[in-house]
Design a protein around this motif. Structure first.
Motif, PDB file in Angstrom:
ATOM      1  N   VAL A  77       0.716  -1.247   0.014  1.00 42.98           N
ATOM      2  CA  VAL A  77       0.002   0.061  -0.145  1.00 42.98           C
ATOM      3  C   VAL A  77       0.730   1.209   0.045  1.00 42.98           C
ATOM      4  CG1 VAL A  77      -1.756   1.427   1.182  1.00 42.98           C
ATOM      5  CG2 VAL A  77      -1.861  -1.329   1.365  1.00 42.98           C
ATOM      6  N   PHE A  78       2.070   1.190   0.802  1.00 38.88           N
ATOM      7  CA  PHE A  78       2.850   2.553   0.894  1.00 38.88           C
ATOM      8  C   PHE A  78       3.442   2.611  -0.333  1.00 38.88           C
ATOM      9  CE2 PHE A  78       5.302   5.170   3.749  1.00 38.88           C
ATOM     10  CZ  PHE A  78       4.293   5.389   4.787  1.00 38.88           C
ATOM     11  N   ALA A  79       3.855   1.736  -1.149  1.00 38.50           N
ATOM     12  CA  ALA A  79       4.554   1.805  -2.517  1.00 38.50           C
ATOM     13  C   ALA A  79       3.560   2.509  -3.420  1.00 38.50           C
ATOM     14  CB  ALA A  79       5.189   0.621  -2.900  1.00 38.50           C
ATOM     15  N   ILE A  80       2.384   1.904  -3.426  1.00 38.79           N
ATOM     16  CA  ILE A  80       1.531   2.340  -4.349  1.00 38.79           C
ATOM     17  C   ILE A  80       0.906   3.778  -4.327  1.00 38.79           C
ATOM     18  CG2 ILE A  80      -1.090   1.931  -4.957  1.00 38.79           C
ATOM     19  CD1 ILE A  80      -0.686  -0.975  -4.453  1.00 38.79           C
ATOM     20  N   ILE A  81       0.855   4.100  -2.985  1.00 38.92           N
ATOM     21  CA  ILE A  81       0.344   5.641  -2.760  1.00 38.92           C
ATOM     22  C   ILE A  81       1.499   6.466  -2.942  1.00 38.92           C
ATOM     23  CG2 ILE A  81       0.635   5.663  -0.277  1.00 38.92           C
ATOM     24  CD1 ILE A  81      -2.177   7.095  -2.163  1.00 38.92           C
ATOM     25  N   ALA A  82       2.670   6.201  -2.421  1.00 39.24           N
ATOM     26  CA  ALA A  82       4.041   6.942  -2.708  1.00 39.24           C
ATOM     27  C   ALA A  82       4.102   6.878  -4.222  1.00 39.24           C
ATOM     28  CB  ALA A  82       5.237   6.397  -2.077  1.00 39.24           C
ATOM     29  N   HIS A  83       4.019   6.041  -4.995  1.00 37.04           N
ATOM     30  CA  HIS A  83       4.227   6.170  -6.449  1.00 37.04           C
ATOM     31  C   HIS A  83       2.943   7.032  -6.892  1.00 37.04           C
ATOM     32  CE1 HIS A  83       3.865   4.973 -10.637  1.00 37.04           C
ATOM     33  NE2 HIS A  83       5.197   5.024 -10.655  1.00 37.04           N
ATOM     34  N   TYR A  84       2.015   6.938  -6.535  1.00 40.93           N
ATOM     35  CA  TYR A  84       0.666   7.628  -6.882  1.00 40.93           C
ATOM     36  C   TYR A  84       0.882   9.262  -6.449  1.00 40.93           C
ATOM     37  CZ  TYR A  84      -3.948   9.640  -6.872  1.00 40.93           C
ATOM     38  OH  TYR A  84      -5.264  10.546  -7.154  1.00 40.93           O
ATOM     39  N   LEU A  85       1.511   9.589  -5.636  1.00 43.14           N
ATOM     40  CA  LEU A  85       1.874  10.896  -4.979  1.00 43.14           C
ATOM     41  C   LEU A  85       2.986  11.441  -5.581  1.00 43.14           C
ATOM     42  CD1 LEU A  85       0.571  10.497  -1.385  1.00 43.14           C
ATOM     43  CD2 LEU A  85      -0.503  11.899  -3.118  1.00 43.14           C
ATOM     44  N   ALA A  86       3.815  10.796  -6.221  1.00 46.31           N
ATOM     45  CA  ALA A  86       5.318  10.874  -6.756  1.00 46.31           C
ATOM     46  C   ALA A  86       6.152  11.363  -5.788  1.00 46.31           C
ATOM     47  CB  ALA A  86       5.032  12.006  -7.593  1.00 46.31           C
ATOM     48  N   VAL A  87       6.151  10.735  -4.661  1.00 50.93           N
ATOM     49  CA  VAL A  87       6.964  10.742  -3.547  1.00 50.93           C
ATOM     50  C   VAL A  87       8.232   9.946  -3.879  1.00 50.93           C
ATOM     51  CG1 VAL A  87       7.634  10.249  -1.112  1.00 50.93           C
ATOM     52  CG2 VAL A  87       5.311  11.300  -2.058  1.00 50.93           C
TER      53      VAL A  87
END
Length: 228
Positions: A136-146
């Motif tokens: 989940v962390f990887a998915i949302i970080a990628h989505y947010l461009a972090v």
């Protein structure tokens, strides 16, 4: 810290409702065996947990999942989800991990309209995936461009922050001592991030046997305040 990083950092709050407050991941076994009795003995345990178990499992999985998302290789993300769960031998830890993962998917999906999170939820519902916080962390970080390194750092911080709050209740330990531990661990967090960035996929799954044994023994404790 920009807006995207701040958005991701919200997930690091020890009060973020993932159910982490119910799980000690073997820590309670060490407390009942009088191996963890104060700030110093807990810090020693936490160092091993961070630099052994988290480094080679969740932390490395975060990095590999993020890299797979950059390549649009979604099948690898689902495969990492499976590997993260099946390599956990202790039953309570395994079940607690995917319960937390499912809860995190549901909560983050209500905060951000990331299409892949909805797909992840569908895969979980169809029993094609388990659900894991690192994914989940990887998915949302990628989505947010972090950035990848920031994502790994935040995930590791989130993991140890939850354990610090749990040990405050479990020993018990004072809140001040808990915050001092988090402060003292900041340099080590950066070292572990650098270590994760230099690992290969073949390094995934290496864990400390003592931690696994404590996690297995937890289900046989007579009195406990944590589920795992």
């Amino acid at each position: 810290m920009d807006k995207q990083e701040l958005a991701l950092f919200q997930l690091c709050d020890s009060n973020f409702p993932t159910g982490a407050f119910s799980h000690s991941f073997g820590l309670e076994t060490y407390i009942q065996e009088d191996k963890i009795t104060n700030k110093e003995t807990f810090a020693k345990w936490l160092k091993v947990y961070l630099s052994e178990q988290l480094l080679y499992t969740d932390g490395l999985a975060c990095r590999l999942a993020y890299e797979a998302l950059e390549k649009k290789d979604i099948d690898t993300v689902w495969e990492l989800d499976r590997k993260l769960i099946v390599q956990i031998l202790p039953r309570e830890t395994r079940e607690g991990t995917y319960r937390m993962g499912e809860c995190m998917v549901d909560m983050v999906k209500s905060l951000y309209d990331a299409p892949l999170l909805s797909t992840y939820q569908q895969e979980i519902d169809k029993k094609n995936a388990f659900g894991h916080s690192a994914i989940v962390f990887a998915i949302i970080a990628h989505y947010l461009a972090v950035s990848k390194s920031t994502m790994i750092l935040y995930y590791l911080y989130s993991s140890i922050s939850s354990l610090v709050q749990n040990v405050v209740r479990g020993i018990p330990l004072g809140q001040t001592a808990g915050q001092q531990i988090l402060r003292d661990f900041q340099p080590l967090l950066y070292d572990v991030v650098r270590g994760i960035e230099n690992l290969s996929e073949d390094d995934f799954g290496a864990v400390a046997p003592g931690l696994e044994m404590a996690q297995m023994n937890h289900e046989r404790l007579h009195i406990r305040i944590f589920m795992s």
